[in-house]
Write an enzyme that holds these catalytic residues in place. Structure first.
Site, PDB file in Angstrom:
ATOM      1  N   ASP A  39      83.351  68.753  67.385  1.00 17.47           N
ATOM      2  CA  ASP A  39      81.910  68.911  67.598  1.00 17.47           C
ATOM      3  C   ASP A  39      81.578  69.513  68.964  1.00 17.47           C
ATOM      4  O   ASP A  39      80.657  70.318  69.092  1.00 17.47           O
ATOM      5  CB  ASP A  39      81.187  67.565  67.427  1.00 17.47           C
ATOM      6  CG  ASP A  39      80.919  67.270  65.950  1.00 17.47           C
ATOM      7  OD1 ASP A  39      81.503  67.975  65.102  1.00 17.47           O
ATOM      8  OD2 ASP A  39      80.134  66.352  65.660  1.00 17.47           O
TER       9      ASP A  39
ATOM     10  N   ASP B 296      75.637  54.372  63.524  1.00 19.09           N
ATOM     11  CA  ASP B 296      77.035  54.813  63.462  1.00 19.09           C
ATOM     12  C   ASP B 296      77.998  53.640  63.563  1.00 19.09           C
ATOM     13  O   ASP B 296      78.923  53.496  62.753  1.00 19.09           O
ATOM     14  CB  ASP B 296      77.321  55.827  64.570  1.00 19.09           C
ATOM     15  CG  ASP B 296      76.728  57.195  64.235  1.00 19.09           C
ATOM     16  OD1 ASP B 296      76.182  57.330  63.120  1.00 19.09           O
ATOM     17  OD2 ASP B 296      76.807  58.105  65.070  1.00 19.09           O
TER      18      ASP B 296
ATOM     19  N   LYS C  89      86.780  65.271  64.660  1.00 18.40           N
ATOM     20  CA  LYS C  89      85.362  65.547  64.929  1.00 18.40           C
ATOM     21  C   LYS C  89      84.928  64.879  66.237  1.00 18.40           C
ATOM     22  O   LYS C  89      84.157  65.447  66.997  1.00 18.40           O
ATOM     23  CB  LYS C  89      84.505  65.041  63.765  1.00 18.40           C
ATOM     24  CG  LYS C  89      83.057  65.502  63.826  1.00 18.40           C
ATOM     25  CD  LYS C  89      82.341  65.192  62.524  1.00 18.40           C
ATOM     26  CE  LYS C  89      81.103  66.044  62.344  1.00 18.40           C
ATOM     27  NZ  LYS C  89      80.004  65.690  63.201  1.00 18.40           N
TER      28      LYS C  89
ATOM     29  N   SER D 211      66.768  55.173  64.712  1.00 19.75           N
ATOM     30  CA  SER D 211      67.855  55.387  65.688  1.00 19.75           C
ATOM     31  C   SER D 211      67.315  55.583  67.104  1.00 19.75           C
ATOM     32  O   SER D 211      67.761  56.469  67.837  1.00 19.75           O
ATOM     33  CB  SER D 211      68.698  56.609  65.294  1.00 19.75           C
ATOM     34  OG  SER D 211      69.005  56.602  63.936  1.00 19.75           O
TER      35      SER D 211
ATOM     36  N   SER E 146      66.745  61.067  64.086  1.00 15.38           N
ATOM     37  CA  SER E 146      66.166  61.102  65.436  1.00 15.38           C
ATOM     38  C   SER E 146      66.566  62.387  66.151  1.00 15.38           C
ATOM     39  O   SER E 146      66.007  62.722  67.188  1.00 15.38           O
ATOM     40  CB  SER E 146      66.638  59.888  66.231  1.00 15.38           C
ATOM     41  OG  SER E 146      68.028  59.993  66.462  1.00 15.38           O
ATOM     42  N   GLN E 147      67.541  63.109  65.599  1.00 16.69           N
ATOM     43  CA  GLN E 147      67.981  64.348  66.262  1.00 16.69           C
ATOM     44  C   GLN E 147      66.889  65.406  66.284  1.00 16.69           C
ATOM     45  O   GLN E 147      66.907  66.306  67.121  1.00 16.69           O
ATOM     46  CB  GLN E 147      69.226  64.907  65.570  1.00 16.69           C
ATOM     47  CG  GLN E 147      70.492  64.170  65.984  1.00 16.69           C
ATOM     48  CD  GLN E 147      71.733  64.745  65.327  1.00 16.69           C
ATOM     49  OE1 GLN E 147      71.701  65.835  64.772  1.00 16.69           O
ATOM     50  NE2 GLN E 147      72.814  64.007  65.384  1.00 16.69           N
TER      51      GLN E 147
ATOM     52  N   GLU F 297      77.552  62.894  57.805  1.00 17.30           N
ATOM     53  CA  GLU F 297      78.691  63.751  57.448  1.00 17.30           C
ATOM     54  C   GLU F 297      78.949  63.749  55.939  1.00 17.30           C
ATOM     55  O   GLU F 297      79.430  64.712  55.361  1.00 17.30           O
ATOM     56  CB  GLU F 297      79.938  63.298  58.208  1.00 17.30           C
ATOM     57  CG  GLU F 297      80.015  63.793  59.640  1.00 17.30           C
ATOM     58  CD  GLU F 297      79.159  63.009  60.624  1.00 17.30           C
ATOM     59  OE1 GLU F 297      78.242  62.263  60.198  1.00 17.30           O
ATOM     60  OE2 GLU F 297      79.400  63.160  61.837  1.00 17.30           O
TER      61      GLU F 297
ATOM     62  N   HIS G  50      84.804  61.524  59.879  1.00 17.19           N
ATOM     63  CA  HIS G  50      85.629  60.854  60.890  1.00 17.19           C
ATOM     64  C   HIS G  50      85.441  59.341  60.915  1.00 17.19           C
ATOM     65  O   HIS G  50      86.399  58.586  61.052  1.00 17.19           O
ATOM     66  CB  HIS G  50      85.313  61.444  62.268  1.00 17.19           C
ATOM     67  CG  HIS G  50      83.848  61.412  62.640  1.00 17.19           C
ATOM     68  ND1 HIS G  50      83.391  61.085  63.885  1.00 17.19           N
ATOM     69  CD2 HIS G  50      82.719  61.648  61.914  1.00 17.19           C
ATOM     70  CE1 HIS G  50      82.081  61.136  63.923  1.00 17.19           C
ATOM     71  NE2 HIS G  50      81.645  61.480  62.735  1.00 17.19           N
ATOM     72  N   ARG G  51      84.196  58.884  60.746  1.00 15.02           N
ATOM     73  CA  ARG G  51      83.955  57.440  60.860  1.00 15.02           C
ATOM     74  C   ARG G  51      84.524  56.667  59.660  1.00 15.02           C
ATOM     75  O   ARG G  51      84.893  55.503  59.792  1.00 15.02           O
ATOM     76  CB  ARG G  51      82.470  57.139  61.048  1.00 15.02           C
ATOM     77  CG  ARG G  51      81.930  57.760  62.301  1.00 15.02           C
ATOM     78  CD  ARG G  51      80.730  57.064  62.895  1.00 15.02           C
ATOM     79  NE  ARG G  51      80.227  57.897  63.971  1.00 15.02           N
ATOM     80  CZ  ARG G  51      80.779  57.991  65.182  1.00 15.02           C
ATOM     81  NH1 ARG G  51      81.852  57.276  65.475  1.00 15.02           N
ATOM     82  NH2 ARG G  51      80.288  58.793  66.081  1.00 15.02           N
TER      83      ARG G  51
ATOM     84  N   ASN H  47      80.227  71.132  61.295  1.00 17.48           N
ATOM     85  CA  ASN H  47      79.409  70.045  60.751  1.00 17.48           C
ATOM     86  C   ASN H  47      78.806  69.254  61.916  1.00 17.48           C
ATOM     87  O   ASN H  47      78.615  68.047  61.835  1.00 17.48           O
ATOM     88  CB  ASN H  47      80.275  69.144  59.862  1.00 17.48           C
ATOM     89  CG  ASN H  47      79.427  68.271  58.936  1.00 17.48           C
ATOM     90  OD1 ASN H  47      78.202  68.420  58.878  1.00 17.48           O
ATOM     91  ND2 ASN H  47      80.067  67.359  58.235  1.00 17.48           N
TER      92      ASN H  47
END
Ligand code: DC
Length: 647
Positions: free
Chosen positions: A49, A316, A416, A197, A170-171, A344, A391-392, A92
Site C-alpha cells: 500500500d 480493523d 499489503k 471509524s 471515513s476515508q 479488501e 491481509h487481515r 487495492n
C-alpha cells in the site's frame, strides 16, 4: 507461495517491534508531498500500500528518494503537483486512491486513477459527490460510483459548505480534509449522517496539524479549514508502529500465555486501534501499557470469555476479536461493522465462511457477526483457510495455530501492510516440539521412534504407513500406481483413523494389509510421485499435537518438519540390517535366507539415495547414530538424551 503451514503452538511470549502504521504512512507521504519544504520520513511502513502511494507521487513528479532502511526524503511540491497529466495505478490501496482523488480533483490537470478488480468494487461515490459540489470534473470510466476515475481540469468554486456522507467510509472525509488546504479558501465540511471509524479522522487531524494546518471543529459533524491554510513540512516525521498489526500479537499473548509485548505503539498513540487492548482486557486478558509499548498476558484461569462489543471505532482490529472469540467461553457478538463489507473483501462473509470451517457457529447480519466457538476442539480444515486477498484475514486466522496445525492459503497477501508478518509471528511462538527420525530401510527407525514416543508420552507418526495406505486405497479404487494425479487424489481423500495398535481405513482394520509384499512395493512406487507427496504433506503435519511428536520417515527432518527440534539419522551396516530383517521374518514364521535379503537391502539403499524425489540423505543438522553395535534400549536412550538437550 500457494500456502503456509503454521505449526501448532504450545505458547507465545517475547517482544515484537511493529512495522510502521499504514494509515499514518500514507497520510504522511501525501502531506509531505503537498507541503512546502523537504520532509524526512522515518520508520515508514514498507508494504504494497505504501509502495502504491510512493509510486503515484513519483509519477506525479514529486521528488521521493530512499534514505536507507524505512526512511524516505520527500521534496514537497507546495500544493501544486508537478505533473499536469498522469495515469495512476493504486492496487487495492484505499488509503492512496481516496486522498489522491481529492487532491487531484482540485489540481487542475488530467488524471486517471485505477486499481485492482476489488478496488473497482469499493465505493467512492460519496467522495466524488462532495468534490463535485466544489466544481470538480470527475468521471466514472467503469461503473457509476466506483473507480476507475478520470479527472479533468475544472474551475473549482472553493469556499462555503461541502457536504459528505460519513457512514460508508471515513476515508472520504479524510480525503476531503487533506485536499481542501490546496484551495486556500475557508471551507467547511459537514458530515451527513453518522460518521463511522471516527478515530481515523483523529489521525488525519493530528497529522494535518503536524504539517501546520489546524482544522477547526464544531462538534463531531462540522470541520472548517481556515482561509490561508497551507502545509509546511515539520522537517522530520517518525511514523508510529501499526496499532492494527499490534492486535494479532496482543491476542497471541493473551491466548498463548505471554507476556507478549509490542513496541511502537502505546498510550501516547494517535491511532484508535490501540483501544483493541481494552477489548482484550474486557475478554479477561491482562494488559499493561507504556507510552510506546503494550503487553498482553493470559488470565490466571487461562481462559477468555466472550463479549458483546460495538466495534465502530476499531473496525480493523475487530477482525482479530473474531478469531480470538474461537478460544473464549461463550459467544462473542461484534456489532456496528457494516464497513467490513466494503473493505479488501466482504469481510463479514469471508470471516463467517472461514470460522465455520473451524467448527464455529456463526450468525451474520448486514452489520454484525456473532461467533459461538465449537463445543469440542477446533476442527482442522485440510483445504486450508482462504484469505480472499485480504491481509487481515491471513493475520487474524494465524491465531488458530494455538489449537491445531494450520494451512493458510495465499499468505503473500500480508504484504499489503506487514510483509514479514509470518517471520515475526514465528519468533514469538513456541511450536509443539518434534523429534524427526530418519534412516535407511531396516535401520530400526520405526521401532525406535515408537519407543521414544511412548517414553515421552508424545504422539507418533509412522509416515511410511501413509504411503502404504495410499497404495492400498489406490489398488482398491482401481487406480494404477503410475497414475500420479489419480493416486494423489486418493491420498488426499484417505479416510484413516490411527489407533494405539490399529490402523482403520474406511472403518476396516488394515495394519496387516498394508505390510503385504505387493503393497510395500506399491508404496515405494507411489512415494516417488511428487503430487502424492504433496497431497500427504499437510496430513502428516496435523499429527503434530501437544505435548510433542516423534515422526519417522525419510523426509521428516528435511521437508515435513524442517523446524524439528531434534533430528536423528539412524543407520547400521547393511550386514547388521540384513540380520535384523532375517530375525524379524523368522519370528513371524516366514522362511527367509540372509543372502537375498542382503542383496535386496543393497539395491534399495542405492535406489533410495539416487531417486530424485525425497532421496535418502542425512539432513545436515541431524545427529548421526550408527546402531550396528547398539541394542534397541541403548538407541532409544541416546535419542532421549539428544531430545532433552534441546527441550
Ligand atoms: O517406512 P516404510 O517402509 O513403511 O515406508 C513405505 C514406503 O514409503 C517406502 O517405500 C518408503 C516410502 N516413504 C517415503 O518415501 N517417505 C516417507 N516419509 C516414509 C516412507
Amino acid at each position: 507461495m500457494d500456502f503456509i503451514d503454521l505449526p501448532p503452538l504450545l505458547s507465545a511470549r517475547g517482544t515484537v517491534r511493529l512495522p510502521g502504521s499504514k494509515s499514518i504512512s500514507n497520510r504522511v507521504l501525501l502531506l509531505a508531498a503537498l507541503a512546502a519544504g523537504e520532509t524526512e520520513v522515518r520508520d515508514l511502513l514498507e508494504s504494497d500500500d505504501t509502495a502504491c502511494m510512493l509510486e503515484a507521487l513519483a509519477t506525479l513528479g514529486v521528488g521521493v528518494s530512499p534514505l536507507g532502511e524505512n526512511a524516505w526524503r520527500i521534496a514537497g511540491a507546495s500544493g501544486v503537483m508537478p505533473a499536469r497529466q498522469a495515469d495512476l495505478f493504486l492496487g487495492n490501496a484505499g488509503t492512496a486512491l481516496r486522498p489522491l482523488t481529492a487532491v487531484l480533483a482540485l489540481a487542475g490537470g488530467n488524471y486517471s486513477l485505477t486499481g485492482v478488480a476489488r478496488m473497482h468494487e469499493r465505493p467512492i461515490g460519496d467522495l466524488v459527490d462532495a468534490l463535485r459540489q466544489l466544481g470538480a470534473a470527475i468521471e466514472y470510466t467503469g461503473q457509476e460510483g466506483f473507480p476507475p476515475l478520470a479527472i479533468r481540469p475544472a474551475k473549482i468554486r472553493a469556499g462555503g459548505v461541502v457536504k459528505v456522507r460519513g457512514d460508508v467510509s471515513s476515508q472520504f472525509l479524510t480525503a476531503l480534509l487533506m485536499a481542501l488546504p490546496l484551495t486556500g479558501v475557508e471551507t467547511t465540511v459537514e458530515v451527513v449522517g453518522e460518521l463511522i471509524s471516527r478515530p481515523y479522522i483523529e489521525i488525519t487531524l493530528a497529522l494535518m496539524a503536524r504539517f501546520g494546518v489546524q482544522v477547526v471543529r464544531d462538534g463531531t459533524q462540522r470541520f472548517t479549514l481556515p482561509a490561508g491554510s497551507a502545509y509546511r513540512s515539520p522537517g522530520l516525521m517518525h511514523v508510529e508502529g501499526d496499532a492494527s498489526s499490534a492486535s494479532y500479537f496482543l491476542a497471541l499473548g493473551a491466548l498463548g500465555g505471554g507476556p507478549l509485548r509490542v513496541e511502537g505503539v502505546g498510550c501516547d498513540s494517535i491511532q484508535g486501534d490501540v483501544r483493541f487492548a481494552d477489548a482484550l482486557a474486557l475478554m479477561g486478558a491482562q494488559i499493561r501499557m507504556g507510552s510506546n509499548w503494550i503487553e498482553a498476558c493470559a488470565t490466571q484461569s487461562g481462559k477468555l470469555h466472550g463479549i458483546t462489543m460495538d466495534c465502530n471505532t476499531i473496525p480493523d482490529a475487530a477482525m482479530t476479536l473474531a478469531t480470538t472469540a474461537l478460544f473464549a467461553e461463550g459467544p462473542t457478538t461484534l456489532t456496528h461493522i457494516a464497513s467490513w463489507r466494503v473493505k479488501e473483501t466482504d469481510r463479514i462473509a469471508a470471516m463467517a465462511t472461514e470460522l465455520r470451517k473451524l467448527g464455529a457457529i456463526v450468525e451474520e447480519g448486514s452489520d454484525y457477526i456473532r461467533i459461538t466457538p465449537p463445543h469440542a476442539s477446533l476442527l482442522t480444515p485440510h483445504s486450508g483457510i482462504d484469505t480472499y486477498d485480504d491481509h487481515r484475514m491471513a493475520m487474524c486466522f494465524s491465531l488458530v495455530s494455538l489449537a491445531t496445525a494450520l494451512r493458510i492459503n495465499d499468505p503473500g497477501c500480508v504484504a499489503k501492510t506487514f510483509p514479514d508478518f509470518f517471520e515475526r509471528f514465528a519468533m514469538v511462538a513456541q511450536a509443539v516440539p518434534v523429534i524427526a527420525i530418519d534412516g535407511p530401510s531396516a535401520s530400526g527407525k520405526g521401532t525406535v521412534a515408537a519407543r521414544v514416543a511412548a517414553a515421552l508420552g508424545w504422539h507418533y507418526l509412522d509416515s511410511g504407513a501413509l504411503y502404504r495406505l495410499a497404495a492400498l486405497a489406490s489398488r482398491r479404487a482401481g487406480v494404477a500406481w503410475t497414475d500420479e494425479a489419480g493416486v494423489a487424489a486418493v491420498a488426499a481423500g484417505l479416510d484413516v483413523v490411527f489407533g494405539e495398535n490399529s490402523i482403520r481405513m474406511s472403518g476396516e482394520e488394515v495394519s496387516e494389509a498394508i505390510r503385504d509384499e505387493e503393497i510395500s512395493s506399491g508404496a515405494s512406487q507411489v512415494a516417488a510421485l511428487p503430487a502424492v507427496r504433496a497431497a500427504l504433506l499437510f496430513r502428516q503435519r496435523v499429527f503434530r499435537q501437544a505435548p510433542g511428536l516423534v515422526a519417522d520417515g525419510r523426509d521428516m527432518a528435511s521437508v515435513v518438519f524442517p523446524d524439528a527440534q531434534t533430528k536423528v539419522f539412524l543407520t547400521a551396516s547393511v550386514e547388521v540390517r540384513a540380520k535384523r530383517r532375517h530375525k524379524q521374518l523368522i519370528e513371524k514364521g516366514i522362511a527367509a535366507n540372509i543372502l537375498p535379503l542382503l542383496q535386496d537391502l543393497r539395491e534399495r539403499d542405492e535406489r533410495d539415495s539416487q531417486r530424485s524425489v525425497a532421496p535418502l540423505v542425512q539432513s545436515k543438522n541431524a545427529e548421526l547414530l550408527d546402531t550396528s553395535d547398539l541394542g534397541i534400549e541403548q538407541t532409544v536412550a541416546q535419542v532421549l538424551v539428544w531430545s532433552r538437550k534441546v527441550l
